[in-house]
Design a protein around this motif. Structure first.
Motif, PDB file in Angstrom:
ATOM      1  N   SER A  19     -13.312  -0.655  37.301  1.00  0.00           N
ATOM      2  CA  SER A  19     -13.311  -0.692  38.766  1.00  0.00           C
ATOM      3  C   SER A  19     -11.998  -1.244  39.306  1.00  0.00           C
ATOM      4  O   SER A  19     -11.484  -0.777  40.331  1.00  0.00           O
ATOM      5  N   LEU A  20     -11.428  -2.242  38.622  1.00  0.00           N
ATOM      6  CA  LEU A  20     -10.134  -2.782  39.047  1.00  0.00           C
ATOM      7  C   LEU A  20      -9.051  -1.705  38.993  1.00  0.00           C
ATOM      8  O   LEU A  20      -8.259  -1.551  39.924  1.00  0.00           O
ATOM      9  N   ILE A  21      -9.051  -0.954  37.882  1.00  0.00           N
ATOM     10  CA  ILE A  21      -8.032   0.095  37.718  1.00  0.00           C
ATOM     11  C   ILE A  21      -8.222   1.185  38.768  1.00  0.00           C
ATOM     12  O   ILE A  21      -7.259   1.630  39.411  1.00  0.00           O
ATOM     13  N   ALA A  22      -9.476   1.607  38.952  1.00  0.00           N
ATOM     14  CA  ALA A  22      -9.763   2.667  39.930  1.00  0.00           C
ATOM     15  C   ALA A  22      -9.418   2.214  41.337  1.00  0.00           C
ATOM     16  O   ALA A  22      -8.883   2.982  42.147  1.00  0.00           O
ATOM     17  N   SER A  23      -9.700   0.950  41.647  1.00  0.00           N
ATOM     18  CA  SER A  23      -9.404   0.425  42.975  1.00  0.00           C
ATOM     19  C   SER A  23      -7.895   0.382  43.219  1.00  0.00           C
ATOM     20  O   SER A  23      -7.429   0.615  44.330  1.00  0.00           O
TER      21      SER A  23
END
Length: 627
Positions: A19-23
């Motif tokens: 989720s951090l990477i996608a965000s």
């Protein structure tokens, strides 16, 4: 500085790694992920603040994916370790950090407390104090820590910026968190930078020196209010280090320590890299050893900029203004270097050049010593120019601007002067001929009647004023026990400008050594030479040689030996003669045979007589025919 950052994102399942990477990529929270592990993402250097290509690799913590995890960790140069709750936090110290160590990886770790939107309200300082500092104290690999939320897009960009900074501006080489001090290598580098910026060498960076330091390091001016703020900051931390004279070395180090403690270690790295330091806090190799090739039959000399630099250096460090550098002043001068060049120690510096009555090297000797070093080993001069802070007059800041290359002088017998200001003369002769005393006299040393045999080669260098007032530097070398090896080395002979054959005019067996030497090494005939009879103050004796010295030199069409004594004031004339011959080598070769008599007029007379006889014959023939 690294030009590529590879981030391996690790942590337990469900901590929000993907989720951090996608965000970061989407700039918005992605609630429903299709893939449990995202594909590798590459961010070009045009995006972000560090101007580096950044690769982000997502990983899985499942046991069946452990092989891939190990592979990616080993390929990375920074690890982003994510946790999100008490269980995953406990696993940071119990599993993840020991696991990284077991793999033998030596890369920084950025610790990220994700899903801060789900945790109880509390300040970041409180989270750091209760959660992060204990684990950071236990594992020094952890470079920094941050709290984030992929869902609320809080500190997402900052997380990956910290990862970039951990590679491009690592804290580990600079600061020891456990000791609360800058590391020794960092201190040494900053001390050298302070030395280079303290132009007047008074131990303080005054206002102008601080402005120059700011301009060089950050390429922007230092505003008056910024300078005042720096002085106040240093004054509070170390009251005695900020005075009317400026900031001393202790205050300068304290200022950089404060940068490290406040997470501004990129400021220290900017300073270090502007002064040519690498990530390992050593000076860049291409800065210490720039490309500099000397063609065959050419030589290297100091340029006017080089001579000016070394002269200014001498004058700056001659604190007592006695015209010489004592041991304390030399130690201070060479402080930012590894010490004296090894070749100087091997030649017993400063006895290799001119000293004053106290035994301290003079400005004349200092410039002569660097002239010799540049001639014999230009790369050593370039290395020390870098250590000592030479700055080229152009923007490229290359130390090679302090040197110049002379025109090759392959054809020595061609009439005319060579374009050299530094020349090398080998001094050859039998043991006890007086060669060492001649070298002492060359350096204005008093005569020592006690005989000291020369074992190792010995060099002496001094300036000599040529006819017409031009000055050159003469390197006078006695070869010692290495004489055979040097005379058989063609490269050594090519570097030599002149041979000085010396014999003791009062010792009957002295001259025969020169005769035998020339027979054994016929290649010496290709070098210009001067013959000299030493100890001319003593009674001259007949030499046990097939020919006496004057007859011998006459037989080979060379000038007769110069008769000199180191006890005579006129001995300096010999050094001028040597320097003149070295810079005008055609004069020190055998003179050509007497030219044949000019028979042009005879040929012309014979031609005229022949023509007159032919004309008379033709007239007689015509008159006979007419009759």
């Amino acid at each position: 500085m690294s030009t590529a950052v590879r981030i391996c994102v690790c942590g337990d399942e469900g901590t929000g790694k993907s989720s951090l990477i996608a965000s970061l990529v989407k700039d918005v929270f992605v609630a429903n992920k299709i893939q449990s592990v995202l594909p590798q993402i590459t961010i070009p250097p045009t995006i972000g603040t560090e101007n580096v290509t950044t690769t982000i690799v997502d990983t899985s913590a499942r046991p069946q994916d452990r092989t891939t995890l190990r592979k990616e960790i080993r390929k990375s140069n920074v690890i982003l370790l994510v946790y999100s709750d008490h269980y995953s936090y406990e696993r940071v110290a119990l599993f993840w950090m020991p696991y990284f160590r077991s793999l033998g990886v030596n890369v920084p770790v950025v610790l990220c407390a994700n899903k801060s939107d789900l945790t109880a309200e509390g300040s970041f300082a409180q989270v750091v104090e209760e959660e992060m500092l204990p684990v950071m104290a236990e594992f020094r690999e952890i470079d920094s820590c941050i709290r984030s939320s992929a869902k609320e897009h809080r500190n997402v960009v900052e997380v990956f910026y910290l990862c970039q900074k951990a590679v491009t501006h690592p804290i580990a080489p600079l600061y020891d968190h456990k000791e609360g001090q800058l590391k020794p290598a960092c201190v040494d580098a900053l001390k050298r930078i302070f030395y280079l910026c303290d132009k007047d060498q008074d131990g303080y960076l005054n206002d102008q020196e601080m402005r120059d330091f700011q301009e060089k390091s950050f390429e922007k001016p230092l505003l008056p209010e910024e300078l005042d703020n720096i002085k106040q900051t240093v004054g509070k931390a170390v009251p005695s280090s900020a005075t009317d004279k400026g900031i001393d070395q202790r205050g300068f180090l304290q200022l950089n320590k404060l940068y490290a403690e406040k997470g501004r270690h990129e400021t220290i790295w900017i300073i270090l890299r502007k002064h040519h330091y690498t990530d390992s806090l050593s000076l860049e190799d291409n800065f210490l050893h720039p490309r500099f090739e000397v063609p065959d039959y050419a030589s290297a000399e100091l340029s006017p900029a080089g001579y000016r630099f070394f002269m200014d250096l001498f004058l700056t460090f001659d604190k007592d203004n006695d015209g010489g550098l004592n041991n304390q002043e030399l130690t201070a001068l060479f402080a930012p270097t590894p010490g004296l060049p090894s070749s100087w120690s091997e030649t017993s510096f400063p006895s290799s050049t001119v000293r004053n009555e106290a035994g301290h090297i003079t400005l004349q000797g200092w410039l002569a010593q660097w002239s010799m070093t540049t001639f014999l080993e230009p790369k050593t001069t370039l290395e020390y120019l870098a250590y000592l802070g030479f700055e080229a007059p152009n923007s490229r800041n290359l130390t090679t601007a302090a040197l110049k290359i002379t025109k090759p002088r392959k054809r020595r017998r061609r009439p005319g002067r060579v374009e050299r200001n530094v020349v090398l003369c080998y001094l050859l002769g039998s043991s006890g001929a007086g060669k060492s005393s001649l070298l002492d006299s060359f350096l204005n040393r008093p005569f020592d009647s006690l005989y000291h045999p020369t074992i190792k080669p010995r060099r002496a260098v001094n300036s000599v004023e040529l006819h017409g007032g031009k000055q050159c530097y003469l390197i006078f070398e006695e070869l010692g026990e290495l004489e055979p090896a040097i005379l058989e080395n063609q490269a050594k002979l090519d570097a030599c400008d002149l041979i000085c054959y010396a014999y003791d005019s009062s010792e009957p067996d002295s001259f025969s050594h020169i005769v035998e030497l020339r027979k054994k090494y016929p290649q010496l005939d290709e070098l210009p030479a001067i013959y000299t009879a030493l100890k001319a103050d003593r009674d001259k004796t007949t030499q046990r040689s097939e020919l006496q010295p004057d007859a011998y030199t006459s037989a080979i069409n060379m000038n007769a030996p110069l008769h000199v004594s180191v006890t005579w004031n006129s001995i300096s004339e010999l050094f001028v003669a040597l320097a003149e011959a070295a810079t005008n080598p055609s004069t020190a070769f055998p003179k050509s045979e007497e030219p044949p008599a000019d028979r042009t007029s005879l040929y012309m007379a014979l031609g005229a007589t022949t023509c007159a006889a032919l004309a008379a014959f033709m007239i007689w023939r015509r008159s006979t025919t007419a009759g």
